[in-house]
Design an enzyme around this catalytic site. Structure first.
Site, PDB file in Angstrom:
ATOM      1  N   GLN A 172      -9.194   1.354   1.372  1.00 32.90           N
ATOM      2  CA  GLN A 172      -8.333   2.653   2.143  1.00 32.90           C
ATOM      3  C   GLN A 172      -8.969   3.133   3.529  1.00 32.90           C
ATOM      4  OE1 GLN A 172      -5.060   1.262   1.907  1.00 32.90           O
ATOM      5  NE2 GLN A 172      -6.097   0.232   0.490  1.00 32.90           N
ATOM      6  N   TYR A 197      -6.049  -0.783  -6.926  1.00 28.98           N
ATOM      7  CA  TYR A 197      -6.056  -2.282  -6.715  1.00 28.98           C
ATOM      8  C   TYR A 197      -5.341  -2.265  -4.919  1.00 28.98           C
ATOM      9  CZ  TYR A 197      -1.623  -1.324  -8.914  1.00 28.98           C
ATOM     10  OH  TYR A 197       0.087  -0.669 -10.085  1.00 28.98           O
ATOM     11  N   GLU A 198      -4.728  -3.206  -4.617  1.00 28.80           N
ATOM     12  CA  GLU A 198      -3.979  -3.118  -3.187  1.00 28.80           C
ATOM     13  C   GLU A 198      -5.007  -2.770  -1.872  1.00 28.80           C
ATOM     14  OE1 GLU A 198      -1.806  -5.256  -3.114  1.00 28.80           O
ATOM     15  OE2 GLU A 198      -1.017  -5.226  -4.667  1.00 28.80           O
ATOM     16  N   GLY A 199      -6.451  -3.077  -2.920  1.00 31.92           N
ATOM     17  CA  GLY A 199      -7.212  -2.438  -1.538  1.00 31.92           C
ATOM     18  C   GLY A 199      -7.954  -1.120  -2.556  1.00 31.92           C
ATOM     19  N   ARG A 259       0.959  -1.423  -0.140  1.00 38.93           N
ATOM     20  CA  ARG A 259      -0.153  -0.242   0.092  1.00 38.93           C
ATOM     21  C   ARG A 259       0.814   1.429   0.124  1.00 38.93           C
ATOM     22  NH1 ARG A 259      -5.423  -1.743   3.818  1.00 38.93           N
ATOM     23  NH2 ARG A 259      -5.938  -2.828   2.017  1.00 38.93           N
TER      24      ARG A 259
END
Lengths: 600, 600
Positions: free
Chosen positions: A447, A440-442, A296
């Site tokens: 977030q 991406y990555e949440g 992140r």
């Protein structure tokens, strides 16, 4: 046609005066980061990415990756050679542990280099970038045997690494994972399932790729509590370190995406592939978060990296392109038209780009320092404070960094007018590449929920209180100096909006958690304004002090002061609107039944 | 995989209760627009675009246009047949003058249809869309011979039409035009030069294309005052209407663009092509603005059209996709996960989409009504009022409509998570297509300067005063009713911010025009908030009245009320931040010397 120059001067200013690197020489590992060493890393690393990686950026976008009938994947022309040079020069090993062949430099130094690599070629940077997450998980959770078997080659870049989380039916909600891991007699597991959106899942850059895979063991709870993490090499590694047989994992297809074409995004098929448990069974989620938190911060850096290149090119174009006249009359009467720089709205877009890129650079590097201190600070209190701050700000750096990255890239494209929409000029690629980082990555909504739903309340709100205190303390100091008092006062107002919004969550979140969820993204951006405002305060304070002392480049310091003023006058006012949106609560957001959303 | 349903119910609601179509039956031409006729146009037109044009949207994006060695251009598979059906069914002739074969319906009706066409296939809609601008110029400025020669076939769609303004060295600044028009002995001109970014410049849909071209005659001033407009047919038209020889105009290449791949964007080479003056020599700029104003409203509509389709698909996806659980506990405990609809931030994005698309639909159609009234209203005072309002709001509809179109498309893509980034899902195309609308027909920065630099001050500020009075009057009426009082009060606050910003411009613009330029885009968005807020006030007032009268679909009217509240509570608060940015002025925006923008 695009160009890129690593902003070494600004990075050094930030490292010295915002991060305050010289003050941490007592922290283990920081002693090696002498000013000379850091300068050499930035200068030589910057030269490498500008000369080797940047020229491949448009080629990578045009060619993309190709999957062949045998499941192998070819990267764009030049990537393989550039990757070989990357490995040989050791740029991937800056902050890795010495025990596994790394250079053990502070994370903050390698983060500065990574920004440059992303700016030069985001799709390329993702190949070693994803391996970092896998390395981080193995460093913390891997057994000594696993570490010895995989880490030296992963750290050197000889082998790649991936993170396999997403499946067709589950992205954010990892409890829905269907991939199964069935124990074999020898202590290994047979992994079966399909993973999607696997960045760098298959490619021709390395002889082996070490996949870290989330899967469920037999009888495990059908929720996120039942997930375990496995290491699954593409090619089996013999005990003597040589490569053995091919494992039963393969790339089923590659995705056709909006951007980052130079990176292979794969559907990965695990057909009874042999894997080994990393850490404890059913503790996969915790291990996953080690990868995820590193990733992140790296994705937030992608927002900055793309924004920087896009911004630089917009500045060059605005200087070259002549169109129209200054509002008060011709600035260059001998020319047929003035440059774009005379137009206030072009300036406004460029100043926003400058204020956010330099502000985010400071925030990303200061955040990277907290990662170092969390692990290496001598005092327990310092470690806890750093852990609190980076825990709180990781979703902010990811979410705000990437939202602003997309916005700055879009504005940079806008400066080009019609030419910005034409592929050969290169600007639209930055917008397409920047877009994925918000997803991406949440997703950035995830977030924001991590921030307001988990991080705010953790340990009785210890982290947010520490953050408020830090900001308030620096505001108080800066108010005492006439040159920074206005910025400090405006930041104080924004901090007040954030504190009021925080109170509103506390007062209303208990009776209805949707009140918090409905304001989550606004709160994330409000926090981003205050955190980036703190960075600008530090930069303005440093510029004032250096000028008073007759140190530094006066023009550079003047620019810092002007840009700080711009941030204060033209960006911080957003804080009030964000607070009022938050205080609007969830009622109007949640009132409409799903079937009434379509007016057709 | 994407889907699209024309929002006929909402269009009808807007036409009846916001535009107030029934009240204008005394206006020439409006008598034909009976409720039955309008319903038939919307239903059948909507069916046509959904069944014929929408299925070609992704194909068009994937294939793009192809230029062949002989300079001819092939459109994507299916476009030619669909265009033939479009012409045969007469959808392009709705509001064209009867004298040239049109149906003479109100512009507001054809605008409603055009929204649907854009939603279904923006790249396709641009082929007839660009011809509309050329038609408008010939209707007003063409000689009777020119009108007779070209207009019937252009109105029917048998021939295409284009606008040729931009050249490599000049976009916004048309004074830099280099294309030359040298008189021939027979009253025609020989046109020589290169035009770029010519949408629909060459294609295989029609037998002829009528180009309207800006060029300079010998001895004309080397500024925008020296520009003349010419009509240049691709194929010469004989006096009997048959086609003659090919003219010396050709497509040199087609651009590779970020989006709208289905539309051919051409570099057009004029090599002594034969053209005829349209209107007076050196009055080309005025003629160009006829095309341009029509085109700008059409581009604002593109923002809405793309946003609508993107939004609809995000709603469908949110309904189908299950991921995670509601914050207060499972909404559907028997399912493994809840739908995306339970997540407040997903709702927030969808509600923003709903509030802006329905608000912009009302604003675009109300704006189209002003175009009708400007030309057709019986009273001179009504014509002037309509001309003032649409003159003021054209840059707002273009600039805010397209900025919001991009934002809504981006958020709709965001709802899809990772799948939104994958081409086959179709969502990323909407973002790429929407992007151009912020750039062409005058960038949104240029729109904002048109608003603050020209429209605000024209006729002593008559238009903005009329706008303020209109909004204030409707606010006062709505405050009297408890169900609309809160919205009215919040809109009054936003109006107050706009009025204060206007006063600030008046007080500070004289001493430094950059103070106005630096706040232009913020002011455009502030005006957009108030204008769209007025539309929501009208919709809320109508919903309240209809419910009280027991008329209409209660669920639909409830949704209007909820969405109006959302607009009031979660969108209107932006007004205060915009005002404060404006009041920041130009100092921090313009202070930095161009050479100090790069920190490298």
């Amino acid at each position: 046609m695009p160009q890129y120059t690593p902003p070494v001067r600004d990075t050094r200013f930030v490292l010295e005066h915002v991060v305050g690197l010289p003050a941490y020489s007592n922290v283990p590992g920081f002693g090696a980061a002498t000013p000379d060493t850091v300068e050499a890393v930035l200068e030589e690393g910057g030269r490498f990415v500008a000369e080797v990686l940047f020229p491949l950026n448009q080629i990578g976008d045009e060619q993309g990756c190709t999957r062949h009938a045998d499941g192998s994947v070819t990267t764009p022309d030049g990537f393989k050679d550039a990757y070989r040079r990357f490995v040989e020069s050791g740029w991937g090993t800056l902050s890795a542990p010495e025990a596994f062949g790394g250079q053990a430099m502070p994370h903050v130094v390698s983060t500065a280099f990574q920004e440059y690599m992303i700016s030069a070629n985001m799709a390329f940077a993702m190949y070693p970038g994803l391996a970092h997450g896998a390395i981080a998980a193995l460093v913390v959770k891997g057994s000594p045997e696993q570490q010895e078997k995989y880490l030296p080659q992963m750290v050197s870049g000889e082998w790649g690494g991936t993170m396999n989380l997403t499946e067709p039916q589950c992205g954010t909600d990892l409890g829905l994972i269907r991939t199964r891991a069935v124990p074999n007699d020898d202590g290994s597991y047979a992994i079966t399932g399909t993973k999607i959106f696997i960045s760098a899942g298959e490619h021709d850059l390395t002889d082996n790729i070490i996949h870290l895979v989330l899967a469920k063991t037999p009888g495990a709870p059908d929720s996120s509590k039942g997930i375990s993490l496995f290491v699954v090499p593409k090619v089996m590694v013999n005990d003597d370190g040589t490569l053995g047989a091919r494992n039963a994992v393969s790339c089923g297809s590659i995705e056709h995406k909006m951007g980052i074409h130079g990176n292979s995004t794969c559907v990965m098929n695990y057909d009874g592939a042999t894997g080994w448990l990393v850490g404890e069974e059913m503790k996969g989620l915790a291990a996953m978060f080690i990868m995820m938190n590193a990733a992140r911060l790296g994705v937030g850096l992608q927002g900055l990296g793309i924004a920087e290149t896009a911004y630089q090119n917009a500045v060059h174009y605005a200087r070259d392109r002549r169109q129209g006249r200054a509002l008060a009359g011709p600035a260059e009467p001998d020319e047929k038209a003035d440059t774009l720089f005379v137009h206030p709205d072009v300036r406004r877009m460029l100043m926003e780009g400058k204020a956010w890129t330099e502000g985010l650079r400071a925030l990303c590097l200061w955040g990277a320092l907290q990662v170092d201190l969390e692990h290496r600070a001598v005092d327990e209190a310092d470690r806890q404070m750093a852990a609190d701050l980076i825990g709180l700000l990781t979703p902010v750096i990811k979410g705000v960094g990437t939202d602003k990255g997309y916005e700055i890239a879009t504005n940079a494209q806008q400066v080009y007018g019609g030419h910005g929409y034409i592929r050969e000029w290169g600007m639209e690629q930055y917008v397409r590449d920047a877009r994925i980082a918000q997803i991406y990555e949440g997703t950035n909504g995830v977030q924001a929920m991590d921030l307001v739903g988990r991080k705010l309340a953790q340990n009785g709100g210890r982290a947010i209180q520490a953050f408020f205190k830090l900001v308030a303390t620096e505001i108080a100091a800066a108010k005492a100096d006439a040159t920074t008092a206005d910025l400090a006062t405006r930041l104080e107002r924004a901090l007040g909006e954030q504190q009021a919004a925080t109170m509103w969550f506390m007062a209303n979140g208990m009776k209805n958690p949707d009140h918090v969820g409905a304001g989550a993204v606004s709160y994330m951006h409000l926090t981003g304004l205050v955190a980036t405002g703190l960075m600008w305060l530090r930069m303005a304070v440093a510029a004032t002090r250096l000028k008073a002392d007759g140190e530094g480049d006066a023009a550079f310091l003047d620019a810092k002061q002007v840009t700080a003023r711009f941030f204060a006058e033209r960006i911080l006012p957003e804080a009030g609107a964000l607070r009022r949106k938050i205080e609007g609560g969830a009622d109007a957001v949640m009132a409409l039944p799903p079937e009434m959303f379509l007016a057709a």
